[in-house]
Design a protein around this motif. Structure first.
Motif, short mmCIF file in Angstrom:
data_model
loop_
_atom_site.label_atom_id
_atom_site.label_comp_id
_atom_site.label_asym_id
_atom_site.label_seq_id
_atom_site.Cartn_x
_atom_site.Cartn_y
_atom_site.Cartn_z
N ASP A 1 17.85 158.69 3.85
CA ASP A 1 17.61 158.88 5.23
C ASP A 1 19.41 159.10 6.08
O ASP A 1 19.56 160.37 6.85
CB ASP A 1 17.99 157.03 5.92
CG ASP A 1 17.60 157.50 7.48
OD1 ASP A 1 16.71 158.33 8.16
OD2 ASP A 1 18.31 156.24 8.22
N ARG B 1 10.85 153.33 6.68
CA ARG B 1 11.92 152.87 7.50
C ARG B 1 11.52 151.16 6.95
O ARG B 1 12.16 149.94 7.12
CB ARG B 1 12.58 153.21 9.10
CG ARG B 1 12.68 154.49 8.68
CD ARG B 1 13.30 154.88 10.13
NE ARG B 1 13.79 156.35 10.71
CZ ARG B 1 14.54 156.66 9.94
NH1 ARG B 1 15.53 156.63 9.51
NH2 ARG B 1 14.53 158.09 10.52
N ILE C 1 12.05 149.29 4.17
CA ILE C 1 13.32 148.66 4.31
C ILE C 1 13.52 147.19 5.01
O ILE C 1 13.65 146.88 4.67
CB ILE C 1 14.41 150.13 4.64
CG1 ILE C 1 14.40 150.72 3.54
CG2 ILE C 1 15.89 149.56 4.66
CD1 ILE C 1 15.05 152.34 3.71
N LYS D 1 17.32 154.49 2.11
CA LYS D 1 18.49 155.05 2.61
C LYS D 1 19.41 155.68 2.05
O LYS D 1 20.11 156.73 3.25
CB LYS D 1 19.21 153.40 2.32
CG LYS D 1 18.51 152.15 2.94
CD LYS D 1 20.08 150.89 2.70
CE LYS D 1 19.46 149.71 3.58
NZ LYS D 1 20.40 148.80 3.59
#
Length: 179
Positions: A29, A82, A85, A26
């Motif tokens: 990102d 992604r 996650i 995260k």
């Protein structure tokens, strides 16, 4: 008193991602930079690369991609990163909701106490020295317990055995009916 859990996803019995690795992905990102993500999380760049490489190897797909040079340079999550996650958060939320809801425990026939026994089937036994990792299939998921190798021998635990997990506030123990 409350029940606490720790969730991680594994592939072939080896951990792929848990809360700390989700935090790293995260941060990458959001920062669009591994260096900045490391600074934010106060971890070393080398450690972060090792974590990312291990995740990618165990998943069999890259979780990040790096673009070097130009105004669009940086480190970015791949679609696999992604998805990892999302999958982790979905499973974590499910487990947390289940642990908080006493009704869900009653639905599987358990009363909440320190003496709960949850029936399951051994799917894997991994022994390394004094410690063994036992993976149980408890529909609809898996549960892992770390116990001594001596306990594995004493209980004669093998893949396919029907056992039960005994949940204590600090650990998950295993038991087996005498033959």
């Amino acid at each position: 008193m409350e029940t606490k859990t720790k969730v991680w996803l594994a592939s072939e019995g080896k951990p792929v991602i848990g809360a700390g690795k989700v935090a790293l992905l995260k941060a990458i990102d959001e920062e669009r930079s591994l260096r900045k993500a490391c600074e934010r999380l106060d971890i070393s760049y080398k450690h972060a690369w090792n974590v990312l490489n291990t995740m990618s190897e165990r998943l069999g797909k890259d979780v990040v991609t790096t673009v070097r040079g130009g105004k669009d340079q940086g480190t970015f999550l791949t679609e696999e990163g992604r998805q990892l996650i999302r999958e982790y958060e979905h499973n974590r939320d499910f487990i947390e909701d289940t642990m908080k809801d006493e009704g869900s425990w009653e639905n599987i026939g358990l009363k909440i106490s320190a003496r709960n026994r949850i029936p399951g089937k051994v799917t894997m036994v991994e022994s390394e020295g004094l410690i063994s990792k036992i993976t149980l299939e408890i529909e609809p998921s898996l549960l892992t317990s770390i116990i001594t190798s001596e306990a594995v021998e004493r209980l004669d635990i093998r893949p396919g055995d029907e056992v039960f997990a005994i949940v204590k506030s600090t650990e998950v123990l295993l038991g087996k009916k005498a033959r």
